[in-house]
Design a protein around this motif. Structure first.
Motif, PDB file in Angstrom:
ATOM      1  N   GLN A 124       8.870  25.467  70.544  1.00 54.30           N
ATOM      2  CA  GLN A 124       8.762  26.270  69.323  1.00 54.30           C
ATOM      3  C   GLN A 124      10.101  26.961  69.149  1.00 54.30           C
ATOM      4  N   LEU A 125      10.714  26.774  68.000  1.00 51.98           N
ATOM      5  CA  LEU A 125      12.041  27.326  67.732  1.00 51.98           C
ATOM      6  C   LEU A 125      11.984  28.297  66.560  1.00 51.98           C
ATOM      7  N   HIS A 126      12.600  29.449  66.740  1.00 50.40           N
ATOM      8  CA  HIS A 126      12.793  30.407  65.640  1.00 50.40           C
ATOM      9  C   HIS A 126      14.286  30.537  65.409  1.00 50.40           C
ATOM     10  N   ILE A 127      14.697  30.417  64.147  1.00 52.31           N
ATOM     11  CA  ILE A 127      16.121  30.542  63.816  1.00 52.31           C
ATOM     12  C   ILE A 127      16.254  31.071  62.395  1.00 52.31           C
ATOM     13  N   GLU A 128      17.234  31.922  62.175  1.00 55.35           N
ATOM     14  CA  GLU A 128      17.480  32.493  60.851  1.00 55.35           C
ATOM     15  C   GLU A 128      18.875  32.103  60.388  1.00 55.35           C
ATOM     16  N   TRP A 129      19.002  31.791  59.100  1.00 57.13           N
ATOM     17  CA  TRP A 129      20.284  31.344  58.564  1.00 57.13           C
ATOM     18  C   TRP A 129      20.508  31.888  57.155  1.00 57.13           C
ATOM     19  N   ARG A 130      21.781  31.939  56.784  1.00 57.63           N
ATOM     20  CA  ARG A 130      22.150  32.511  55.480  1.00 57.63           C
ATOM     21  C   ARG A 130      23.300  31.710  54.871  1.00 57.63           C
ATOM     22  N   SER A 131      23.156  31.387  53.587  1.00 63.40           N
ATOM     23  CA  SER A 131      24.251  30.750  52.854  1.00 63.40           C
ATOM     24  C   SER A 131      25.205  31.827  52.353  1.00 63.40           C
ATOM     25  N   PRO A 132      26.484  31.492  52.218  1.00 62.95           N
ATOM     26  CA  PRO A 132      27.469  32.531  51.890  1.00 62.95           C
ATOM     27  C   PRO A 132      27.526  32.865  50.402  1.00 62.95           C
ATOM     28  N   LEU A 133      27.941  34.064  50.134  1.00 59.59           N
ATOM     29  CA  LEU A 133      28.347  34.507  48.809  1.00 59.59           C
ATOM     30  C   LEU A 133      29.831  34.868  48.870  1.00 59.59           C
ATOM     31  N   PRO A 134      30.614  34.605  47.814  1.00 56.56           N
ATOM     32  CA  PRO A 134      30.192  33.969  46.560  1.00 56.56           C
ATOM     33  C   PRO A 134      29.878  32.489  46.752  1.00 56.56           C
ATOM     34  N   VAL A 135      29.081  31.931  45.838  1.00 57.81           N
ATOM     35  CA  VAL A 135      28.718  30.523  45.880  1.00 57.81           C
ATOM     36  C   VAL A 135      29.962  29.659  45.731  1.00 57.81           C
ATOM     37  N   GLN A 136      30.025  28.622  46.555  1.00 64.93           N
ATOM     38  CA  GLN A 136      31.144  27.691  46.488  1.00 64.93           C
ATOM     39  C   GLN A 136      30.617  26.265  46.340  1.00 64.93           C
ATOM     40  N   ARG A 137      31.229  25.486  45.488  1.00 66.59           N
ATOM     41  CA  ARG A 137      30.950  24.069  45.328  1.00 66.59           C
ATOM     42  C   ARG A 137      29.509  23.798  44.905  1.00 66.59           C
ATOM     43  N   ASP A 138      29.078  22.530  45.039  1.00 66.53           N
ATOM     44  CA  ASP A 138      27.726  22.160  44.619  1.00 66.53           C
ATOM     45  C   ASP A 138      27.233  20.976  45.443  1.00 66.53           C
ATOM     46  N   ASN A 139      26.006  20.552  45.136  1.00 65.09           N
ATOM     47  CA  ASN A 139      25.362  19.433  45.803  1.00 65.09           C
ATOM     48  C   ASN A 139      25.407  19.629  47.328  1.00 65.09           C
ATOM     49  N   GLN A 140      25.789  18.612  48.076  1.00 62.71           N
ATOM     50  CA  GLN A 140      25.770  18.678  49.531  1.00 62.71           C
ATOM     51  C   GLN A 140      26.924  19.490  50.116  1.00 62.71           C
ATOM     52  N   ASN A 141      27.822  19.975  49.278  1.00 60.87           N
ATOM     53  CA  ASN A 141      28.961  20.753  49.759  1.00 60.87           C
ATOM     54  C   ASN A 141      28.778  22.251  49.589  1.00 60.87           C
ATOM     55  N   ARG A 142      27.550  22.681  49.260  1.00 64.53           N
ATOM     56  CA  ARG A 142      27.301  24.114  49.088  1.00 64.53           C
ATOM     57  C   ARG A 142      26.429  24.633  50.230  1.00 64.53           C
TER      58      ARG A 142
END
Length: 271
Positions: A124-142
């Motif tokens: 059982q794995l618990h993990i927390e993650w966050r995408s950065p601001l400001p938003v950069q790029r799109d699709n698979q590169n964001r």
């Protein structure tokens, strides 16, 4: 007739008395799909205790609060150091990512993946993650990263907000295999939570897969993978492969596009 009725009564009484005699606080066994006393051989029980058992005792675990680890967890990252991590380039060099003052870590641009020193099977794995601001790029590169279970099977991390992409590569997918049941991301820049239950595949002595692994993922409290079969490895190009393996590390991906995803509060319970 009187003698026959007496015999039937005595026989019925013997069953009841026999059943009463075997009731007690002892381990149970499964018979015809029902847990019963190991010595019980009679017809369907007429007493509740015939299907109750008291051993083995269930271990006591003190739960954490607000995502903190329970008492039997292995803490892989608590925000203070990279002691349990190494670079995936050679499996020995120190993890080259950034350690932040807020107790998180962030992908350092183009430094490569990192992985745990310790290896795991079912967990059982618990993990927390966050995408950065400001938003950069799109699709698979964001905000692209990934959580590789056993170092082989990727659960996708991606900033999916107002950012369409192929569904078997979107956030919460088993990459290039299993789309999630829902998209449950919080707004960009806020912390997401994955709670993952993984059961490893099984291989025979010849190295052939005899049972697929499975994964269940809960994203921010929403079930998005429901005991989903892992068909094999999760390559960007090509079909899944099934190399025989035992326990493996937990690996976090540097996608190589300045994605700058952050992670925190990572812990595992071995199953």
């Amino acid at each position: 007739m009187k003698k026959l009725l007496t015999l039937i009564t005595l026989f019925s009484l013997s069953i009841v008395l026999g059943q009463e005699a075997i009731l007690g606080e002892t381990p149970g066994i499964v018979r015809d799909g029902v847990i019963v006393h190991p010595e019980y051989e009679g017809p369907e029980p007429t007493k509740p205790k015939a299907t109750e058992f008291y051993e083995p005792k269930v271990p006591k675990v003190t739960p954490g609060t607000n995502g903190s680890p329970p008492s039997d967890a292995i803490v892989l990252f608590d925000g203070t150091s990279f002691d349990g991590w190494v670079s995936s380039k050679d499996g020995t060099s120190p993890a080259p990512w950034r350690l932040n003052d807020d107790g998180s870590m962030t992908v350092a641009d183009r430094t490569g993946d990192i992985q745990t020193k310790q290896k795991f099977g079912d967990m059982q794995l618990h993990i927390e993650w966050r995408s950065p601001l400001p938003v950069q790029r799109d699709n698979q590169n964001r905000g692209n990263s990934g959580i590789f279970i056993s170092g082989l099977y990727e659960i996708q991390v991606l900033d999916q907000n107002d950012n369409p992409t192929y569904v078997n590569g979107q956030v919460g997918s088993i990459y290039k295999q299993g789309p999630p049941l829902a998209m449950a991301s919080v707004p960009t820049g806020e912390w997401n939570t994955y709670d993952i239950v993984y059961h490893a595949p099984e291989f025979n002595a010849k190295g052939e897969k005899i049972k697929s692994g499975t994964v269940t993922v809960i994203h921010n409290g929403v079930l998005i993978q429901d005991h989903t079969e892992i068909k094999g490895t999760t390559p960007y190009i090509g079909w899944p492969k099934n190399p025989a393996h035992g326990k493996g590390p937990l690996k976090l991906q540097d996608h190589g596009d300045d994605s700058r995803v952050s992670y925190r509060n990572i812990w595992v319970r071995e199953l």
